[in-house]
Structures are given as structure tokens and as C-alpha cells.
Design an enzyme around this catalytic site. Structure first.
Site, PDB file in Angstrom:
ATOM      1  N   ASP A 210       0.884  -1.283  -0.049  1.00 46.49           N
ATOM      2  CA  ASP A 210       0.040  -0.145   0.004  1.00 46.49           C
ATOM      3  C   ASP A 210       0.826   1.305   0.032  1.00 46.49           C
ATOM      4  O   ASP A 210       1.950   1.148   0.841  1.00 46.49           O
ATOM      5  CB  ASP A 210      -0.854  -0.065   1.388  1.00 46.49           C
ATOM      6  CG  ASP A 210      -1.882   1.153   1.477  1.00 46.49           C
ATOM      7  OD1 ASP A 210      -2.740   1.146   0.378  1.00 46.49           O
ATOM      8  OD2 ASP A 210      -1.976   1.889   2.373  1.00 46.49           O
ATOM      9  N   GLU A 274       1.606  -0.255  -4.983  1.00 53.09           N
ATOM     10  CA  GLU A 274       0.695   0.671  -5.276  1.00 53.09           C
ATOM     11  C   GLU A 274       1.588   1.857  -5.699  1.00 53.09           C
ATOM     12  O   GLU A 274       1.851   2.562  -4.733  1.00 53.09           O
ATOM     13  CB  GLU A 274      -0.393   0.768  -4.152  1.00 53.09           C
ATOM     14  CG  GLU A 274      -1.513   1.860  -4.541  1.00 53.09           C
ATOM     15  CD  GLU A 274      -2.244   2.275  -3.536  1.00 53.09           C
ATOM     16  OE1 GLU A 274      -3.347   2.734  -3.693  1.00 53.09           O
ATOM     17  OE2 GLU A 274      -1.657   2.291  -2.402  1.00 53.09           O
TER      18      GLU A 274
END
Length: 548
Positions: A210, A274
Site C-alpha cells: 500500500d 501501489e
């Protein structure tokens, strides 16, 4: 099936399980690990290569698990470590890989480090693990700088010190519930090394990272020349807060850890980031041979339904990303974005009403396009069902912290996170064995027509289209060739070949066009008759030689 001798992740199709909404195994209305285990045979039947599991760590759930309180345990809401181990074992028994979502940029306010920092006071070693700073103004009443949080509001929150007086401020680039770590402190990096090893020892095949462009902030935390950029774009725009050069050393360090496990047992692990950056060339910097294995290519999420735009974005990815030796990792949907049938239903003219039928057709065509491209692909749960965005959730049901921060329901992500419909004619549609209508987000009555059971019984359904495409993707020799050749076609179409005889064509117009190759296609998103490629459709052919 992966090509012999080629790492599995280079051409894998992975399925994102947003755990809260996939399947509920204990009847409390929230998806969990037991429910995910029950759904594994479904994933194997669909034909994906593995699953990306959203965060299931202990968390107060202010951002649905992306506010982590303990990185080496399972939240009781979802199960326990024993259940997690069973899920990994069952997945591997079915030939499925398991990617775990890890959140290194920030944690929860309930994390033990942050609780200690609040107690320890200014200039303490505990506060050095985060970004604590004195405020500006005569009494420290103003934030340390002008940064804004991506989810809305200031990026700083002032705390009350142990003696009750207003105190320092801490940085949070998402919500006040998610303080950012200070990655310039060596203990943070050492701790995450241990986190990776903990889960690798439990058998996971890699990690989705993330906010992989985050972690490091400008060391002086100066004012931004465009303080609202992140908030307005809801993207990593502030150059003082994102994409700092030091972050690349973290990914080299993580790659070394994964490589050591792979060398030990011969099983490839992967890191998929990401990486939200302005251009593919910027993303390529994260995909050097000693950094991340993969990074999501988000450009197609924001590309209008236009042939030239799609070709430009695909060209850029193939040019800048593939040059690093990494594959492109394609995505059309995820848990943060409006679902494709709804995105593509919008008209191009001012005041034009959305057309759901057109949106559904375009989403099916985009799926065949993506699955025909060289590289890997990630599907978001329900994408294979053609699920549309739920745009009329009652205000009292909305849970996204973006809505709470901005007061704007349209900016929220709840609509793509409504629990999946599995079977039946009324809520909870087999998602949960609990009381009727029990699911953490309400499912609309029209979800019945998207239910898995109904679609499996309809050979023309979206589910069958994905299943057939995944089977062909595995079996066609031409799709093992990583190169792509653009081919001629009618105006406003995209046509390309792979290998010695595979052709994919996509019609971006609202009218049928002449098919670029004769004969019945192997697979098409809509029926293609009489040498025509239907409006807003895609088709695959296998020919003796690629057309000139």
C-alpha cells in the site's frame, strides 16, 4: 498455468479479495477468512492464478483495515492465525498463490508504538518513530506546515499532552486515525523486515504494498507550493510527501528478503506496489531489477473510452515499463475506484444521460482487451460478474472515511465495496448465513441478477466470458509471447497481435464495424455475426498468420 522456467507472477491473473465483502463465514455480516476459504474453489473454477487478500490485521477499522494496530496478528473480526494458515494451505492445495496486503506508510492510532509516543512526550525516542512537530503561531496553534490530507482536511492533528495542555502535532497523510511512520528512523525499517519474514514463514507468496510511493517525507517538512493538490486529486501529488528518493532503498531491502526465501525453497515470491506516479517512466524507477517485481499500472483506470487514448496508454506502458525487464501489471478495477460498467456508461456529450447497457458492453470489451495484453493482470472481486457501482446507498450506511472528512458522498468508495451476491433472490444473496439482509453494507434488490449461481447457469454471462478468457489465456501458445504487434483496423478500433497467430480487436464505437480478420472469433464480448465486430465489443481470433 505459468510458462515453465518463467516466474509465475510475470503473467499471472490475480483476484483481489476485499475481505469484508467477499464472503461471510460466521454470520455476523462481515466477510472473513472462513468465508474466503469457502470461496477458494470458486476462484479455482474461474481460472485465476491466485488472490490478493486485503488487510486482515488487528485494526479499529476506521479505514477498514488500512489502519493497522498490529502487523503480526489477525483481527478477531476476520478470524485468527490458525484460520489464516488454513486459507494459505487450502489455496496452495488448489494451485492458487496468496498475496497479502501490507501497509508500511502509516499505522493506526491504536498501534502500541503510537500509544507509547503519546505518553512519552516531546523529543522522546518514542515520538521519533513518527512525525511529531511543534505547531506554528504564538501558541503553537497552527499546523507545522500547510500540507493537506489525501482524504480531506489538514494533514496534521494536535494532541493533548499527558498534563492536559495542548501539545505537538502529528502527521497523517490520509486520516487522523492513521499516523505516518518516520521511515528515517532505523527501527521502522527493521520492524518491517520482521513483518515480512513473519508472513513469509507462514507461506504467503508475496505482498501488495500500500502507498509504495510514500514512506519518506522531505526531512525539513517545508510548506508545499500547492498544498491542496493531494486533497483535490485524491492522489500522491505533493512532491514533498511522496516519491522521495530514499524509498527505493526500502524496496531493494524487501527484494533481498524475498529473494532469500525464493532461493531457499525455489518458490518465487513477488512484491507488487501501489505506485501512483505521474507517468510510466516514473513507475519504471520502482521496477529496476533489484526493486519491486511489479507495480500496478493505473492509467487504464482513468482512460476515457477512446481507441487512441487506450493505444497511447498501452504504448507508454510497454515502452517504459517493459524496458526495465518487469512485466506490466494491468488493472481496470479495484476497491478504491468506481466499477467499470458505471464508469463507461457515462456519455461524452454535456448533459448526456448514462447508458447502463453501453457501460456493461464496454466493460466486457475492456476485460478482453486487458486479458489479451502481455504481462500480468489483477481482477477486483465482482468484476467477473459485471457488477455495477451502487450509487444510492443510504447516507446512514456510508462508512468511507473520505465521506466523513469531506461531507461529499460522491467521493466515497462504499459503492464498489458492497458485498458480493452469490445465490438467491434476496439479500444477503448467499454472502452470509446470518439473518436476512445482514451485511455490513446493504445490497440492493437488483443484485439478484448478478449472483454467481445465476451467471454460472447462463453461458452468455459476464462470468462465463471471464472464465473462457482465462482458459484461453492459459492454453494459447501465442499468448506466451510477451511481445505485441499493432495491426491495421477500422477507424476508432484497437487491433493487435501476439505470437504467430493471436489477434485481439476492440471496437470503441457505438456501431458495428468490419472485423479485421475473417471467420468466427474464438471468443467475443458480444455476438459478432457476418464478419462484423459489434459496437463497443472485443473479440479474439486465432489465425495462421497475422494480417499485414
Amino acid at each position: 498455468m505459468p510458462i515453465s522456467g518463467v516466474p509465475w507472477w510475470r503473467d499471472a491473473v490475480m483476484y483481489q479479495i476485499y475481505l469484508r465483502s467477499f464472503r461471510d463465514g460466521n454470520g455476523d455480516g462481515v466477510g472473513d477468512l472462513r468465508g474466503a476459504r469457502a470461496g477458494l474453489p470458486y476462484l479455482a473454477m474461474l481460472g485465476v492464478d491466485g488472490l490478493w487478500l486485503s488487510p486482515c490485521f488487528p485494526s479499529p477499522q476506521h479505514d477498514h483495515g488500512y489502519d493497522v494496530a498490529d502487523y503480526c496478528a489477525i483481527d478477531p473480526l476476520f478470524g485468527d492465525l490458525a484460520e489464516f494458515d488454513l486459507l494459505v494451505a487450502d489455496a496452495h492445495g488448489l494451485g492458487l498463490k496468496v498475496i497479502l496486503d501490507v501497509v508500511p506508510n502509516h499505522c493506526s492510532r491504536e498501534h502500541s508504538w503510537f500509544r507509547q509516543a503519546l505518553k512519552a512526550g516531546p523529543a522522546s525516542a518514542a515520538r521519533a518513530l513518527f512525525h511529531f512537530a511543534d505547531g506554528r503561531g504564538e501558541y503553537g496553534e497552527l499546523p507545522p506546515n500547510n500540507w493537506r490530507a489525501m482524504f480531506g482536511g489538514p494533514a496534521w492533528t494536535r494532541i493533548q499532552e499527558a498534563d492536559g495542555r495542548p501539545g505537538q502535532w502529528y502527521l497523517h497523510l490520509f486520516t487522523p486515525h492513521q499516523p505516518d511512520f518516520n521511515w528515517r528512523h532505523p527501527n521502522v525499517a527493521d520492524s518491517f523486515d520482521d513483518v515480512l519474514r513473519f508472513w513469509l514463514d507462514r507461506g504467503v507468496d508475496g505482498f501488495r504494498i500500500d502507498v509504495a510511493v510514500g514512506l519518506f517525507k522531505h526531512p525539513e517538512l517545508p510548506d508545499s507550493p500547492d498544498p491542496t493538490a493531494d486533497e483535490d486529486a485524491r492522489d500522491a501529488v505533493n512532491p514533498l510527501a511522496w516519491n522521495q528518493p530514499e524509498v527505493h532503498e526500502v524496496w531493494r531491502r524487501w527484494r533481498t528478503i524475498c529473494n532469500a526465501y525464493s532461493a531457499r525453497d525455489g518458490k518465487e515470491r513477488t512484491l507488487v506496489g501501489e505506485v501512483a506516479v505521474p507517468a510510466p517512466a516514473d513507475q519504471a524507477a520502482y521496477l529496476r531489477p533489484d526493486e519491486l517485481h511489479q507495480a500496478f499500472y493505473f492509467d487504464l483506470l482513468h482512460t476515457p473510452w477512446d481507441a487512441a487514448a487506450f493505444r497511447t496508454r498501452i504504448d507508454a506502458a510497454l515502452k517504459d515499463i517493459v524496458s526495465t525487464g518487469a512485466p506490466v501489471t494491468w488493472v481496470l478495477n479495484n476497491h478504491d475506484q468506481q466499477r467499470t460498467p458505471t464508469r463507461y456508461s457515462r456519455g461524452t456529450q454535456p448533459g448526456e444521460e448514462p447508458d447502463p447497457e453501453r457501460g456493461a458492453a464496454r466493460a466486457r470489451a475492456a476485460a478482453l482487451l486487458m486479458l489479451a495484453l502481455p504481462g500480468s493482470a489483477y481482477l477486483y472481486q465482482g468484476e467477473e460478474l459485471g457488477l455495477v457501482e451502487v450509487t444510492d446507498l443510504p447516507s446512514e450506511a456510508l462508512t468511507d472515511p473520505i465521506v466523513a472528512a469531506t461531507g461529499e458522498p460522491a467521493k466515497g468508495r462504499d459503492g464498489c465495496r458492497v458485498p458480493l451476491p452469490w445465490t438467491g433472490e434476496q439479500a444477503p444473496f448467499g454472502f452470509s448465513d446470518g439473518p436476512p439482509h445482514r451485511s455490513w453494507l446493504p445490497q440492493p434488490h437488483w443484485f439478484a441478477r448478478y449472483a454467481v449461481q445465476r451467471q454460472r447457469g447462463d453461458s452468455g454471462s459476464s462470468w462465463h466470458l471471464y472464465r473462457d478468457a482465462l482458459q484461453l489465456r492459459r492454453s494459447l501458445t501465442s499468448l506466451r509471447d510477451a511481445t505485441l504487434h499493432w495491426l491495421p483496423g477500422p477507424p476508432d478500433t484497437v487491433v493487435f497481435g501476439r505470437g504467430s497467430g493471436f489477434v485481439c480487436a476492440v471496437n470503441f464505437t457505438d456501431a458495428p464495424v468490419t472485423a479485421p480478420v475473417p471467420g468466427k472469433p474464438l471468443l467475443s464480448s458480444l455476438p459478432c455475426d457476418d464478419g462484423k465486430l459489434a459496437a463497443n465489443s472485443a473479440a479474439w481470433w486465432l489465425v495462421n498468420r497475422l494480417p499485414d
